[in-house]
Design a protein around this motif. Sequence first.
Motif, PDB file in Angstrom:
ATOM      1  N   ALA A 197      -3.778 -11.026  -4.750  1.00 20.67           N
ATOM      2  CA  ALA A 197      -5.242 -10.987  -4.772  1.00 20.67           C
ATOM      3  C   ALA A 197      -5.769  -9.939  -3.792  1.00 20.67           C
ATOM      4  O   ALA A 197      -6.703  -9.179  -4.112  1.00 20.67           O
ATOM      5  CB  ALA A 197      -5.802 -12.365  -4.435  1.00 20.67           C
ATOM      6  N   ALA A 198      -5.183  -9.863  -2.607  1.00 18.98           N
ATOM      7  CA  ALA A 198      -5.637  -8.904  -1.607  1.00 18.98           C
ATOM      8  C   ALA A 198      -5.362  -7.467  -2.042  1.00 18.98           C
ATOM      9  O   ALA A 198      -6.178  -6.568  -1.816  1.00 18.98           O
ATOM     10  CB  ALA A 198      -4.961  -9.189  -0.265  1.00 18.98           C
ATOM     11  N   ALA A 199      -4.213  -7.246  -2.665  1.00 21.79           N
ATOM     12  CA  ALA A 199      -3.885  -5.900  -3.144  1.00 21.79           C
ATOM     13  C   ALA A 199      -4.871  -5.442  -4.214  1.00 21.79           C
ATOM     14  O   ALA A 199      -5.290  -4.279  -4.235  1.00 21.79           O
ATOM     15  CB  ALA A 199      -2.463  -5.866  -3.677  1.00 21.79           C
ATOM     16  N   LEU A 200      -5.253  -6.341  -5.101  1.00 23.41           N
ATOM     17  CA  LEU A 200      -6.230  -5.994  -6.136  1.00 23.41           C
ATOM     18  C   LEU A 200      -7.593  -5.668  -5.515  1.00 23.41           C
ATOM     19  O   LEU A 200      -8.308  -4.776  -5.995  1.00 23.41           O
ATOM     20  CB  LEU A 200      -6.353  -7.137  -7.138  1.00 23.41           C
ATOM     21  N   ASP A 201      -7.945  -6.367  -4.450  1.00 23.98           N
ATOM     22  CA  ASP A 201      -9.206  -6.072  -3.763  1.00 23.98           C
ATOM     23  C   ASP A 201      -9.160  -4.709  -3.083  1.00 23.98           C
ATOM     24  O   ASP A 201     -10.167  -3.983  -3.055  1.00 23.98           O
ATOM     25  CB  ASP A 201      -9.505  -7.151  -2.725  1.00 23.98           C
ATOM     26  N   ARG A 202      -8.010  -4.359  -2.515  1.00 27.11           N
ATOM     27  CA  ARG A 202      -7.903  -3.095  -1.774  1.00 27.11           C
ATOM     28  C   ARG A 202      -7.802  -1.877  -2.688  1.00 27.11           C
ATOM     29  O   ARG A 202      -8.098  -0.758  -2.272  1.00 27.11           O
ATOM     30  CB  ARG A 202      -6.668  -3.108  -0.848  1.00 27.11           C
ATOM     31  N   HIS A 203      -7.341  -2.098  -3.931  1.00 26.93           N
ATOM     32  CA  HIS A 203      -7.029  -0.967  -4.810  1.00 26.93           C
ATOM     33  C   HIS A 203      -7.751  -1.128  -6.149  1.00 26.93           C
ATOM     34  O   HIS A 203      -7.166  -1.617  -7.134  1.00 26.93           O
ATOM     35  CB  HIS A 203      -5.514  -0.874  -5.029  1.00 26.93           C
ATOM     36  N   PRO A 204      -9.006  -0.722  -6.227  1.00 24.51           N
ATOM     37  CA  PRO A 204      -9.716  -0.767  -7.508  1.00 24.51           C
ATOM     38  C   PRO A 204      -8.970   0.056  -8.567  1.00 24.51           C
ATOM     39  O   PRO A 204      -8.454   1.129  -8.282  1.00 24.51           O
ATOM     40  CB  PRO A 204     -11.075  -0.135  -7.179  1.00 24.51           C
ATOM     41  N   GLY A 205      -8.910  -0.473  -9.759  1.00 27.53           N
ATOM     42  CA  GLY A 205      -8.183   0.202 -10.832  1.00 27.53           C
ATOM     43  C   GLY A 205      -6.749  -0.262 -10.976  1.00 27.53           C
ATOM     44  O   GLY A 205      -6.090   0.051 -11.983  1.00 27.53           O
ATOM     45  N   LEU A 206      -6.240  -0.983  -9.998  1.00 27.07           N
ATOM     46  CA  LEU A 206      -4.889  -1.539 -10.092  1.00 27.07           C
ATOM     47  C   LEU A 206      -4.907  -2.711 -11.070  1.00 27.07           C
ATOM     48  O   LEU A 206      -5.789  -3.566 -11.009  1.00 27.07           O
ATOM     49  CB  LEU A 206      -4.439  -2.006  -8.718  1.00 27.07           C
ATOM     50  N   ALA A 207      -3.935  -2.756 -11.972  1.00 26.76           N
ATOM     51  CA  ALA A 207      -3.912  -3.793 -13.010  1.00 26.76           C
ATOM     52  C   ALA A 207      -2.634  -4.619 -12.903  1.00 26.76           C
ATOM     53  O   ALA A 207      -1.554  -4.078 -12.641  1.00 26.76           O
ATOM     54  CB  ALA A 207      -4.006  -3.165 -14.395  1.00 26.76           C
ATOM     55  N   VAL A 208      -2.778  -5.927 -13.123  1.00 24.62           N
ATOM     56  CA  VAL A 208      -1.627  -6.822 -13.195  1.00 24.62           C
ATOM     57  C   VAL A 208      -1.162  -6.891 -14.647  1.00 24.62           C
ATOM     58  O   VAL A 208      -1.964  -7.100 -15.558  1.00 24.62           O
ATOM     59  CB  VAL A 208      -1.984  -8.237 -12.704  1.00 24.62           C
ATOM     60  N   ASP A 232       0.829  -1.205   0.000  1.00 22.53           N
ATOM     61  CA  ASP A 232       0.000   0.000   0.000  1.00 22.53           C
ATOM     62  C   ASP A 232       0.865   1.256   0.000  1.00 22.53           C
ATOM     63  O   ASP A 232       0.578   2.227  -0.712  1.00 22.53           O
ATOM     64  CB  ASP A 232      -0.930  -0.002   1.206  1.00 22.53           C
ATOM     65  N   HIS A 233       1.919   1.250   0.797  1.00 21.87           N
ATOM     66  CA  HIS A 233       2.809   2.415   0.862  1.00 21.87           C
ATOM     67  C   HIS A 233       3.524   2.617  -0.471  1.00 21.87           C
ATOM     68  O   HIS A 233       3.620   3.753  -0.969  1.00 21.87           O
ATOM     69  CB  HIS A 233       3.826   2.225   1.985  1.00 21.87           C
ATOM     70  N   ALA A 234       4.031   1.522  -1.057  1.00 24.77           N
ATOM     71  CA  ALA A 234       4.733   1.635  -2.341  1.00 24.77           C
ATOM     72  C   ALA A 234       3.823   2.221  -3.412  1.00 24.77           C
ATOM     73  O   ALA A 234       4.246   3.068  -4.215  1.00 24.77           O
ATOM     74  CB  ALA A 234       5.258   0.268  -2.765  1.00 24.77           C
ATOM     75  N   LEU A 235       2.577   1.795  -3.444  1.00 25.90           N
ATOM     76  CA  LEU A 235       1.634   2.332  -4.434  1.00 25.90           C
ATOM     77  C   LEU A 235       1.409   3.826  -4.234  1.00 25.90           C
ATOM     78  O   LEU A 235       1.234   4.583  -5.205  1.00 25.90           O
ATOM     79  CB  LEU A 235       0.310   1.583  -4.354  1.00 25.90           C
ATOM     80  N   SER A 236       1.440   4.281  -2.982  1.00 24.53           N
ATOM     81  CA  SER A 236       1.229   5.704  -2.705  1.00 24.53           C
ATOM     82  C   SER A 236       2.395   6.566  -3.171  1.00 24.53           C
ATOM     83  O   SER A 236       2.249   7.794  -3.282  1.00 24.53           O
ATOM     84  CB  SER A 236       0.997   5.923  -1.206  1.00 24.53           C
ATOM     85  N   LEU A 237       3.543   5.951  -3.440  1.00 27.65           N
ATOM     86  CA  LEU A 237       4.721   6.703  -3.881  1.00 27.65           C
ATOM     87  C   LEU A 237       4.758   6.903  -5.395  1.00 27.65           C
ATOM     88  O   LEU A 237       5.575   7.679  -5.898  1.00 27.65           O
ATOM     89  CB  LEU A 237       6.004   5.970  -3.460  1.00 27.65           C
ATOM     90  N   LEU A 238       3.870   6.211  -6.117  1.00 27.57           N
ATOM     91  CA  LEU A 238       3.908   6.216  -7.581  1.00 27.57           C
ATOM     92  C   LEU A 238       3.115   7.384  -8.164  1.00 27.57           C
ATOM     93  O   LEU A 238       2.083   7.793  -7.623  1.00 27.57           O
ATOM     94  CB  LEU A 238       3.319   4.913  -8.120  1.00 27.57           C
TER      95      LEU A 238
END
Length: 336
Positions: free
Chosen positions: A278-289, A249-255
């Motif tokens: 899977a949990a990260a995708l649930d927490r962050h809608p719009g995040l793509a693999v 979550d913190h790393a995503l906030s730095l982008l």
Amino acid sequence: EMLALGEAPHGAVNAAVALARASGRKGQAAAGMVNAVLRKVAVAGDAWARLSPQRMPPWLRGSVVSAWGEDAARGIEAAHEAGAALDLTPKSGDCPGEALPTGSHRLPSGTQVSALPGYAEGDWWVQDAAAALAVRVLDPRPGEVVADLCAAPGGKTLQLSAAGAKVTAVDISEPRLARVAENLARCGLSAHLVAADALDWRPDQPLDAVLLDAPCSATGTIRRHPELPRIRDGEGLAELTRLQARLIDHALSLLRPGGRLVYATCSLLPAEGEAQLAAALDRHPGLAVEPPAVPGIEPGWVTPQGGLRLRPDLWPERGGMDGFFIARLRKSADQT
């Protein structure tokens, strides 16, 4: 050493006896027994070779069998027993060893690193072939602003710098960062080194990319560290997975919007890999693999989610690789 690593018996026995004699009066008294026992062991090679590989402890084996089946578990145990080769990552051109499909080079275990051509010149560095794939999945470009979180021992920092990225390497351990600095200097590469807790660090501007090689159980490295199953019992896994989620979550906030994150763990446990994705995708809608597009990766290594699952039983004809999970995530362009 004699039975598993093929060390010469006279050298291994003499070294063990010397250690016993140097350990005080009791050790000196036991030196004769150490010598006698090890000389008997030295001729037991055939019996050793017939033994089945050591089984993983139940807390680890159960997860492996549930994820990939009994045959995979046995293959992983056989790979652990066989040990690990020496892998190198070339800076650019020439590098000793067999060239692997993914870009690493491989030499037999026990090779004296500092005696190899190109060591003093900084033409390459030691890094397992699986570990080297995290940066190749990230695919850094010249001039990109990139952070390497939990960076030590620094192989990935060197890869990022060699690719031309503007790298900040963050690690909580100053002594381990000193080793990163030494390797950067040897290889003629540069990075900004920051001793800090990755959860507390923020850059001056949003980043193009983040590489997060998160703290984990290290169960993917047992072939290099056979003591791990004996010194760990699975306790603390829940705390580790919570930390990994916070780091993601913190790393995503730095982008910056549209920036990308590679999450990696040297773990065989799906709880630290597939389940975290899977949990990260649930927490962050719009995040793509973004599935890996790296030369040498075999289709069976890519998970249904689009992550990269590496195991020690892969490449058995080449000597295997460490266990890793790697996933590349893209932040949507409208996320801040």
